[in-house]
Write an enzyme that holds these catalytic residues in place. Structure first.
Site, PDB file in Angstrom:
ATOM      1  CE1 TYR A 128     -18.588  -3.880   3.113  1.00 26.93           C
ATOM      2  CE2 TYR A 128     -18.938  -2.204   4.807  1.00 26.93           C
ATOM      3  CZ  TYR A 128     -18.095  -3.052   4.123  1.00 26.93           C
ATOM      4  OH  TYR A 128     -16.747  -3.087   4.444  1.00 26.93           O
ATOM      5  CE  LYS A 156     -16.944  -2.032   0.660  1.00 26.46           C
ATOM      6  NZ  LYS A 156     -16.487  -1.115   1.737  1.00 26.46           N
TER       7      LYS A 156
END
Length: 288
Positions: A128, A156
């Site tokens: 992320y 992400k």
């Protein structure tokens, strides 16, 4: 994927009854995977006990949908311990944020994620990258090194930089999945090789986001663009102040008793609430 909010009761405790109801509603309206205890879930103010109970409750209520645990930390030891527990609970994967505040160099970031991956070798991990919150950018070359590990399967990407997304796509194998971390960039990122979105707006328009992605994948690019442009005012309104303040206010407007954010976040300011309401009226989510 939906980056799920955490509802709170009036006394500030987690409202697990609403957690169950919201889980079922999200799954019924386009969500394939629930991401629990990420940024939108106010993870910095949750205790580990609250997080583990949230993992358990959401897993039980999710049915056939997948559940991904936000178990990242700026302490590698804490991230490993939390991720090991999530794996033992039978969840489907883990979201691992770039360590925040301590700003490790790229070599430190690589070592951090490698250590977590080694601790849970059969458990899928999603990196992320959100430099606006963490203070450090996970560079494409570092992502490419980490993508060589069998259980680091996705990222992400919330840098807001399409060139960076393109570089990640160029340097990683097709099996490595890229997800947008910004609703407004989902369609542009799909065009450079992303697979979907970890969404905030899907709390409100999950079916429509799912339809937009499917239209793009089916080659119906103009239909996807039409949907993207229709949803854009809502995407922007949801980030007029710090996430998840606006999405909690939007859910309250729809009748969900999700409570106020925990300090240091504060209730939604009236101008933001009014902008949200206008966007929701335009989409038919609310009447005037």
């Amino acid at each position: 994927m939906t980056a799920m909010i955490v509802p709170f009761a009036q006394d500030g405790s987690v409202n697990y009854t609403i957690v169950e109801q919201l889980t079922r509603n999200l799954v019924a309206h386009g969500t394939d995977t629930l991401v629990v205890c990420g940024t939108t879930g106010e993870s910095p103010t949750l205790t580990w006990d609250e997080e583990y109970e949230l993992f358990r409750v959401v897993k039980q209520a999710a049915g056939s949908a997948k559940v991904m645990a936000g178990t990242g930390s700026n302490s590698t030891r804490e991230a490993i311990a939390a991720t090991e527990k999530a794996a033992k609970l039978g969840l489907d994967g883990s979201l691992q944020v770039v360590p925040y505040y301590n700003k490790p160099p790229q070599e430190g970031l690589a070592a951090h994620f490698r250590a977590i991956a080694a601790a849970v070798p059969e458990f899928p991990l999603m990196l992320y990258n959100i430099p606006g919150r963490t203070g450090q950018n996970l560079l494409p070359e570092t992502v490419a090194q980490l993508a060589e590990l069998s259980n680091i399967v996705a990222i992400k990407e919330a840098s807001g930089n399409l060139d960076q997304v393109s570089a990640v796509r160029r340097l990683t194998p097709p099996t490595f999945k890229i997800y947008s971390g910004d609703d407004s960039l989902t369609l542009p990122m799909l065009s450079v090789g992303a697979s979907g979105v970890v969404s905030v707006a899907s709390h409100l328009v999950g079916d429509r986001i799912q339809s937009m992605i499917r239209a793009f994948e089916a080659g119906q690019v103009n239909d996807a663009l039409t949907e993207h442009l229709a949803l854009l005012p809502l995407f922007k309104a949801l980030f007029l102040t710090t996430n998840p303040v606006p999405v909690k206010a939007a859910l309250e407007l729809l009748g969900w008793e999700v409570g106020e954010p925990r300090l240091p976040l504060i209730p939604c300011p009236d101008p933001v609430r009014q902008a949200l309401k206008q966007a929701m009226v335009e989409l038919g989510l609310l009447t005037q």
